[in-house]
Design an enzyme around this catalytic site. Sequence first.
Site, PDB file in Angstrom:
ATOM      1  N   ALA A  14      51.223  46.601  41.171  1.00 47.26           N
ATOM      2  CA  ALA A  14      51.467  47.973  40.715  1.00 47.26           C
ATOM      3  C   ALA A  14      50.514  48.959  41.382  1.00 47.26           C
ATOM      4  O   ALA A  14      50.842  50.128  41.577  1.00 47.26           O
ATOM      5  CB  ALA A  14      51.304  48.045  39.193  1.00 47.26           C
ATOM      6  N   ALA A  20      49.071  47.891  48.215  1.00 49.40           N
ATOM      7  CA  ALA A  20      48.891  48.102  49.658  1.00 49.40           C
ATOM      8  C   ALA A  20      49.473  46.935  50.462  1.00 49.40           C
ATOM      9  O   ALA A  20      50.088  47.141  51.512  1.00 49.40           O
ATOM     10  CB  ALA A  20      47.402  48.272  49.974  1.00 49.40           C
ATOM     11  N   ASP A  36      53.952  42.952  37.878  1.00 49.98           N
ATOM     12  CA  ASP A  36      52.672  43.381  37.296  1.00 49.98           C
ATOM     13  C   ASP A  36      52.838  43.511  35.788  1.00 49.98           C
ATOM     14  O   ASP A  36      53.950  43.688  35.271  1.00 49.98           O
ATOM     15  CB  ASP A  36      52.245  44.737  37.887  1.00 49.98           C
ATOM     16  CG  ASP A  36      50.741  44.963  37.823  1.00 49.98           C
ATOM     17  OD1 ASP A  36      50.088  44.981  38.892  1.00 49.98           O
ATOM     18  OD2 ASP A  36      50.203  45.127  36.704  1.00 49.98           O
ATOM     19  N   TYR A 151      33.615  35.235  37.238  1.00 49.28           N
ATOM     20  CA  TYR A 151      34.489  35.758  38.307  1.00 49.28           C
ATOM     21  C   TYR A 151      34.360  34.855  39.536  1.00 49.28           C
ATOM     22  O   TYR A 151      35.358  34.437  40.123  1.00 49.28           O
ATOM     23  CB  TYR A 151      34.094  37.206  38.642  1.00 49.28           C
ATOM     24  CG  TYR A 151      34.975  37.862  39.690  1.00 49.28           C
ATOM     25  CD1 TYR A 151      36.250  38.319  39.362  1.00 49.28           C
ATOM     26  CD2 TYR A 151      34.547  38.013  41.013  1.00 49.28           C
ATOM     27  CE1 TYR A 151      37.071  38.916  40.329  1.00 49.28           C
ATOM     28  CE2 TYR A 151      35.349  38.597  41.979  1.00 49.28           C
ATOM     29  CZ  TYR A 151      36.613  39.058  41.632  1.00 49.28           C
ATOM     30  OH  TYR A 151      37.420  39.641  42.577  1.00 49.28           O
ATOM     31  N   ALA A 153      33.387  31.767  39.669  1.00 48.37           N
ATOM     32  CA  ALA A 153      33.989  30.445  39.397  1.00 48.37           C
ATOM     33  C   ALA A 153      35.499  30.508  39.567  1.00 48.37           C
ATOM     34  O   ALA A 153      36.118  29.617  40.173  1.00 48.37           O
ATOM     35  CB  ALA A 153      33.631  29.989  37.986  1.00 48.37           C
TER      36      ALA A 153
HETATM   37  N1  LIG Z   1      38.766  45.484  45.022  1.00 50.57           N
HETATM   38  C1  LIG Z   1      37.835  44.575  45.243  1.00 50.57           C
HETATM   39  O1  LIG Z   1      36.644  44.885  45.360  1.00 50.57           O
HETATM   40  C2  LIG Z   1      38.209  43.128  45.392  1.00 50.57           C
HETATM   41  C3  LIG Z   1      37.374  42.294  46.144  1.00 50.57           C
HETATM   42  C4  LIG Z   1      37.719  40.947  46.259  1.00 50.57           C
HETATM   43  C5  LIG Z   1      38.862  40.464  45.683  1.00 50.57           C
HETATM   44  N2  LIG Z   1      39.649  41.311  44.955  1.00 50.57           N
HETATM   45  C6  LIG Z   1      40.838  40.743  44.308  1.00 50.57           C
HETATM   46  O2  LIG Z   1      41.971  41.468  44.714  1.00 50.57           O
HETATM   47  C7  LIG Z   1      42.982  41.362  43.712  1.00 50.57           C
HETATM   48  C8  LIG Z   1      43.578  42.724  43.427  1.00 50.57           C
HETATM   49  O3  LIG Z   1      42.608  43.532  42.792  1.00 50.57           O
HETATM   50  P1  LIG Z   1      42.438  45.085  43.070  1.00 50.57           P
HETATM   51  O4  LIG Z   1      41.148  45.262  43.739  1.00 50.57           O
HETATM   52  O5  LIG Z   1      43.641  45.630  43.700  1.00 50.57           O
HETATM   53  O6  LIG Z   1      42.257  45.628  41.583  1.00 50.57           O
HETATM   54  P2  LIG Z   1      43.244  46.498  40.644  1.00 50.57           P
HETATM   55  O7  LIG Z   1      42.613  46.465  39.304  1.00 50.57           O
HETATM   56  O8  LIG Z   1      43.508  47.796  41.264  1.00 50.57           O
HETATM   57  O9  LIG Z   1      44.594  45.666  40.654  1.00 50.57           O
HETATM   58  C9  LIG Z   1      44.775  44.486  39.938  1.00 50.57           C
HETATM   59  C10 LIG Z   1      46.226  44.429  39.482  1.00 50.57           C
HETATM   60  O10 LIG Z   1      46.414  43.212  38.760  1.00 50.57           O
HETATM   61  C11 LIG Z   1      47.200  43.527  37.603  1.00 50.57           C
HETATM   62  N3  LIG Z   1      46.990  42.540  36.547  1.00 50.57           N
HETATM   63  C12 LIG Z   1      45.907  42.343  35.767  1.00 50.57           C
HETATM   64  N4  LIG Z   1      46.132  41.393  34.872  1.00 50.57           N
HETATM   65  C13 LIG Z   1      47.397  40.946  35.083  1.00 50.57           C
HETATM   66  C14 LIG Z   1      48.205  39.956  34.485  1.00 50.57           C
HETATM   67  N5  LIG Z   1      47.776  39.227  33.443  1.00 50.57           N
HETATM   68  N6  LIG Z   1      49.457  39.749  34.970  1.00 50.57           N
HETATM   69  C15 LIG Z   1      49.920  40.495  36.007  1.00 50.57           C
HETATM   70  N7  LIG Z   1      49.197  41.451  36.614  1.00 50.57           N
HETATM   71  C16 LIG Z   1      47.947  41.673  36.155  1.00 50.57           C
HETATM   72  C17 LIG Z   1      46.725  44.904  37.189  1.00 50.57           C
HETATM   73  O11 LIG Z   1      47.643  45.528  36.306  1.00 50.57           O
HETATM   74  C18 LIG Z   1      46.585  45.587  38.517  1.00 50.57           C
HETATM   75  O12 LIG Z   1      47.789  46.192  38.921  1.00 50.57           O
HETATM   76  C19 LIG Z   1      42.323  40.693  42.508  1.00 50.57           C
HETATM   77  O13 LIG Z   1      42.644  39.324  42.484  1.00 50.57           O
HETATM   78  C20 LIG Z   1      40.847  40.864  42.813  1.00 50.57           C
HETATM   79  O14 LIG Z   1      40.048  39.885  42.188  1.00 50.57           O
HETATM   80  C21 LIG Z   1      39.365  42.626  44.809  1.00 50.57           C
END
Ligand SMILES: NC(=O)c1ccc[n+]([C@@H]2O[C@H](COP(=O)([O-])OP(=O)(O)OC[C@H]3O[C@@H](n4cnc5c(N)ncnc54)[C@H](O)[C@@H]3O)[C@@H](O)[C@H]2O)c1
Length: 258
Positions: A14, A20, A36, A151, A153
Amino acid sequence: MSLSGKVALITGAAQGLGKAFSEVLLKRGANVCVADIKVQTGEATVSSFQQQYSRDRAFFFKCDVTRENDIKATFDAVKKQYGQLDMVVNNAGIADEGAWNKMIDINLKGVVMGSQYAVEALRRDKGGNGGLIINVSSAAGLSPVYVTPVYAASKFGVVGYTRSWAANPHLGSMGLSFCCMCPTFAETDIMKGIDDGSKSLYADDAQELVKMLGIMSVKEVVDAFEQLLDLPDKNGVVVTVTKRDGIHIKRPDMKNKL
Ligand SMILES: NC(=O)c1ccc[n+]([C@@H]2O[C@H](COP(=O)([O-])OP(=O)(O)OC[C@H]3O[C@@H](n4cnc5c(N)ncnc54)[C@H](O)[C@@H]3O)[C@@H](O)[C@H]2O)c1
């Protein structure tokens, strides 16, 4: 890698990185299912995709990755909508040490469940097209992070799970590839609570860590995702991307597999 006519399912799409990544896949010609838990945001995202591309190129499906019924319904919906599936990006995730149980459910168990359904839907030896499974881990899946141990882990688990599948000698006959993405901090909503330390164990230290590593733009992570897509052989690849050192495509040695 052109994805014309291919179909991708992305969880947590979402907003943020998942949104992206979906845009990249759309740009390359794939149809996408934006899955999502956030309905309003997901529908708005899909509506903007439909305006930019066309109505039939994207659809939203409500999916909580911790619920098997939701995952099953999402895979069924993709099959119904497009009649095929070629790629799954297990991306949904949270970062909140205060909700550690939930975090493992989403970040690790959600990826496991999404991958299991992906294998069944994609495997060539059972009538699928074969395809690619990209699991989104983190730099915290490769190095210890004492301010967010749960996180870390969950993300170490994603790397171990993904690499274990990639090491499977039967994968070739299934026509599958498994790989993962391991970025450091990027500018999305997940940073709320990490950058101020409120969702970490040691607020000051968490803030120091963010300062030390910096925060990447979403585009920097997307560039790494695109490099992964363009690799001829993706199985077992671990992509790291950091503010300081840029993108690295790693192929961990499979000789040590058990
Ligand atoms: N942004 C960072 O710094 C970063 C760094 C490393 C890894 N990541 C990983 O990238 C991924 C995306 O994160 P992001 O940075 O875009 O953050 P974000 O919070 O913008 O997006 C996360 C998305 O996951 C959805 N979500 C959460 N719980 C959910 C569930 N139970 N079922 C379905 N959807 C769910 C949220 O609604 C949201 O749209 C994650 O796995 C995160 O751990 C992010």
